[in-house]
Motif scaffolding. Structure first.
Motif, mmCIF file in Angstrom:
data_model
loop_
_atom_site.group_PDB
_atom_site.id
_atom_site.type_symbol
_atom_site.label_atom_id
_atom_site.label_comp_id
_atom_site.label_asym_id
_atom_site.label_seq_id
_atom_site.Cartn_x
_atom_site.Cartn_y
_atom_site.Cartn_z
ATOM 1 N N GLY A 1 34.161 29.556 -6.993
ATOM 2 C CA GLY A 1 34.545 28.254 -6.470
ATOM 3 C C GLY A 1 34.215 28.095 -4.991
ATOM 4 O O GLY A 1 33.626 27.098 -4.569
ATOM 5 N N SER B 1 38.858 34.993 -9.707
ATOM 6 C CA SER B 1 38.798 34.145 -10.903
ATOM 7 C C SER B 1 38.279 34.933 -12.097
ATOM 8 O O SER B 1 38.751 34.747 -13.225
ATOM 9 N N GLN C 1 40.540 26.942 -11.513
ATOM 10 C CA GLN C 1 40.074 26.522 -10.192
ATOM 11 C C GLN C 1 39.216 25.259 -10.333
ATOM 12 O O GLN C 1 39.253 24.372 -9.505
ATOM 13 N N ASP D 1 45.086 29.422 -10.709
ATOM 14 C CA ASP D 1 43.918 29.799 -9.908
ATOM 15 C C ASP D 1 43.623 28.685 -8.904
ATOM 16 O O ASP D 1 43.084 27.650 -9.266
HETATM 17 MG MG LIG Z 1 37.780 31.734 -7.805
#
Ligand SMILES: [Mg+2]
Ligand SMILES: Nc1ncnc2c1ncn2[C@@H]1O[C@H](COP(=O)(O)OP(=O)(O)OP(=O)(O)O)[C@@H](O)[C@H]1O
Ligand SMILES: Nc1ncnc2c1ncn2[C@@H]1O[C@H](COP(=O)(O)OP(=O)(O)OP(=O)(O)O)[C@@H](O)[C@H]1O
Ligand SMILES: [Mg+2]
Lengths: 317, 321
Positions: free
Chosen positions: A155, B47, B96, B177
């Motif tokens: 991310g 993650s 996420q 997350d």
């Molecule tokens: Mg992550």
């Protein structure tokens, strides 16, 4: 010269409920301007209209009313912009995955806009620039990441690439919407410093949307605090931290987490009421611990209390 | 009661350029009512670890070695059927990528209802409605959100919707997350309070993956620190955040922009994560560590474990001076 000027900008989203038409007043009569090279932080609760404001100014969303000027030229009224103006105004999306087409590698997604806008004279040069930026943002070695697809990255990695994507286009004005929300403090520090250096070297103005007050006050020259579509306070960043005036700003500050010290939180009543009808008084009235009688009756105007410090509150003024 | 045990787990991704060592020999345990925070640099494998525990890894990933016991069962061995039955019911996760997790063409309410119908088909329509409204109130969202489509929500509203969805079937274990990244402090505080209540009243166990040390300090009782796929340090909140042992944890905390000292520049940790496609010799953090000695570049430090607290570093006596 003012890079951006916003005058009485409004965005109402229609909502149908029991046959009657209501509106979500996402942005409601907002006016301010951003000078060349200035960084203005936008703070406020989730759902108060920050992203909508960003979309309106970068012309990805049509306004209900009001005007937006970019370097003294009116850009509101239409979503079509001249190609070069499109490049000069960039938006870093709150959701970084939306900046990348899943069918392209991230390298292609970075390279193609540079080709379109003829930045750099050939692909080799463009690629070199992209690699350089990637390394600066801690994506090192860049060759490792260049040919990956967005879903093959973490991310925070995608988020860093979405920042680079906007920077590579050398904008005059950049809307950064929660652009480091997924980065841990150490990477965030590098990325922020990179972004700030870039902005000061190229005199890029920025609208820095964040819910993180400490970050916002570190990055910005001035801060605008929004509540339910309205601007409730504008002041120099240092001033907001030192001397917050609007009750909502004071509450926000009191909740800002500090690690090694417990700060006394000012209690806040209830939660954001969806605003469907035009409110009579102050929008914060029901949750405000300091409210007085007139607050429920008259909508407070934004007034200058001290030089450059504007507040919309009956109690303060 | 032990809810989760991760034992020497390694997860890798296959790419055409090579293999990404996303999680390397990670071991830790989570007991009932624990709220474990996982912190670590972007790209350090947090993650991936979460996806591994939920058995939701993408197709180019594989478990290289190790075991994951969830509610006492080795999830790498039990049939997928059983996982499907329990996932989103007994245990769930907030992604996420939550902003892209819902279908864009269905209303929020219909999608939450679907999650209820699949796992608790015996509930009456009324009961379902009641639960949905309760979930919305818990995350401070107006009920109109149930009628909205995902694109009509702000970033933070979407995140709160996903938190509500993850809790709709009253799970016993949830991984969050980066679930509150888009939330302002007030809203976030209110949601953390709700989660705390679930932990206290209903015995919820949770993992919070977050870069926000303020969140960790607010809600977690244990903290795991990851770096380049490895577990650097693990222990109670008090130990890890207020008395860190590992040089990486120390450096990470030092770069926290303390709000109280305005004007001070926020500093990162010099250098970047090592190339995850290459295997390395010695301690992964050594190239960026201010305490690194020769040995650190040659051998990998073993995990020192005392009464549930773990740390992997050769120079602890130097570091803690
Ligand atoms: Mg992550
Ligand atoms: N599908 C994939 N294929 C290949 N590599 C991947 C894939 N998904 C993640 N990676 C890589 O694995 C490493 C760990 O990624 P992960 O998403 O677990 O990190 P993270 O700790 O969650 O980071 P962040 O804080 O940025 O979200 C990163 O180097 C990432 O680029
Ligand atoms: N396309 C849309 N249709 C209907 N309502 C919308 C639309 N886009 C935004 N809204 C509404 O407008 C309000 C403001 O949303 P916006 O995304 O601007 O908030 P925000 O301040 O960016 O919040 P966050 O911090 O959570 O990202 C919200 O109530 C949202 O539901
Ligand atoms: Mg937003």
């Amino acid at each position: 010269m003012k890079t951006i000027e916003v005058k009485n900008l409004k965005k109402y989203f229609p909502l149908r409920k029991l046959g009657k038409r209501y509106y979500i007043r996402a942005v409601d009569d907002v006016s301010f301007s951003i000078e060349e090279g200035e960084i203005v932080g936008i703070l406020g609760e989730s759902g108060c209209g920050k992203s909508t404001l960003g979309f309106l100014i970068s012309r990805l969303e049509r306004e209900t009313e009001g005007d937006v000027f970019f370097r003294n030229q009116k850009i509101s009224g239409t979503l079509r912009l001249p190609k070069d103006t499109r490049r000069r105004i960039q938006l870093i999306l709150q959701n970084p995955y939306d900046s990348f087409d899943p069918r392209f590698t991230v390298g292609e997604s970075l390279l193609i806009p540079l080709r379109i806008h003829k930045i750099g004279s050939h692909d080799l040069e463009r690629k070199r620039k992209i690699y350089e930026y990637m390394e600066m943002a801690g994506l090192s070695p860049a060759t490792n990441y260049y040919e990956r697809y967005p879903h093959e990255l973490s991310g925070g990695q995608v988020q860093r690439l979405s920042i680079l994507r906007a920077m590579l286009l050398k904008p005059d004005f950049l809307v950064a919407d929660e652009c480091v929300s997924m980065l841990d403090v150490s990477v965030r520090a590098d990325v922020i410093n990179f972004l700030l250096n870039f902005a000061s070297l190229s005199k890029t103005s920025m609208m820095f949307i964040t819910h993180d007050i400490s970050l916002g006050s570190f990055v910005s020259n001035r801060i605008i605090v929004m509540y339910l579509g309205k601007v409730v306070e504008i002041a120099k960043a240092k001033e907001i931290v030192k001397n917050p005036l609007h009750p909502y700003t004071r509450i926000l500050l009191s909740y800002s987490p500090v690690l090694f010290e417990k700060r006394k939180k000012i209690p806040i009543k209830g939660y954001v009421q969806p605003l469907l009808e035009k409110p009579k008084g102050c929008r914060f009235f029901q949750r405000c611990p300091f409210s007085q009688k007139e607050c429920s009756e008259i909508d407070p105007k934004l007034v200058e209390i001290e030089k450059g410090h504007l507040v919309a509150c009956h109690v303060v003024s | 009661m032990k809810i989760l045990k991760v034992d020497k787990l390694s997860i890798r991704y296959k790419l055409k350029e090579g293999e990404v060592q996303a999680v390397e020999n990670v071991s830790f345990e989570v007991n009932e009512r624990d709220v474990v925070g996982i912190v670590g640099e972007s790209g350090s494998g947090k993650s991936t670890l979460a996806y591994g525990i939920m058995k939701l890894l993408p197709s180019n990933a594989y478990f290289k070695n190790g075991r994951i016991y969830l509610f006492g069962k080795d999830i790498l061995k039990i049939p997928l059927e059983e996982i499907r039955k329990n996932r989103w019911k007994k245990y769930s996760m907030v992604f996420q990528k939550s902003m892209n997790a819902l279908s864009p063409v269905h209303r929020i309410g219909d999608q939450i209802k679907e999650a209820l119908t699949i796992h608790q088909p015996y509930l009456s329509q009324d009961e379902m409605k009641k639960r949905m409204e309760r979930a919305m109130r818990m995350v401070n969202l107006p009920l109109r959100v149930l009628k909205a489509y995902p694109h009509e929500l702000s970033g933070g509203m979407m995140q709160r919707t996903m938190i509500a969805l993850s809790l709709i079937n009253d799970p016993k274990f949830v991984i969050f997350d980066e679930a509150t990244t888009a939330l302002d402090v007030v809203t976030q505080g209110q949601i953390l309070d709700e989660v705390k209540k679930l932990v206290e009243n209903l015995g919820l166990t949770a993992i919070f993956i977050t870069h926000d040390i303020g969140v960790i300090a607010e809600i977690c009782n244990k903290v795991a620190v990851m770096y380049a796929g490895k577990l650097m340090e693990f222990g109670s909140l008090k130990e890890v955040i207020y008395h860190p042992l590992h040089p990486y944890t120390k450096a990470l905390l030092k770069s926290h922009p303390d709000f109280l000292k305005p004007g001070e520049e926020i500093k990162g940790i010099r250098g970047a994560l090592p190339d995850p496609l290459k295997s390395f010799r010695g301690c992964v953090f050594a190239p960026r560590c201010e305490f690194a000695s020769e040995m650190c570049f040659e051998r990998e430090p073993e995990e020192i474990s005392v009464e549930g607290r773990k740390v992997s570093c050769f120079n602890l006596s130097e570091v803690s001076k």
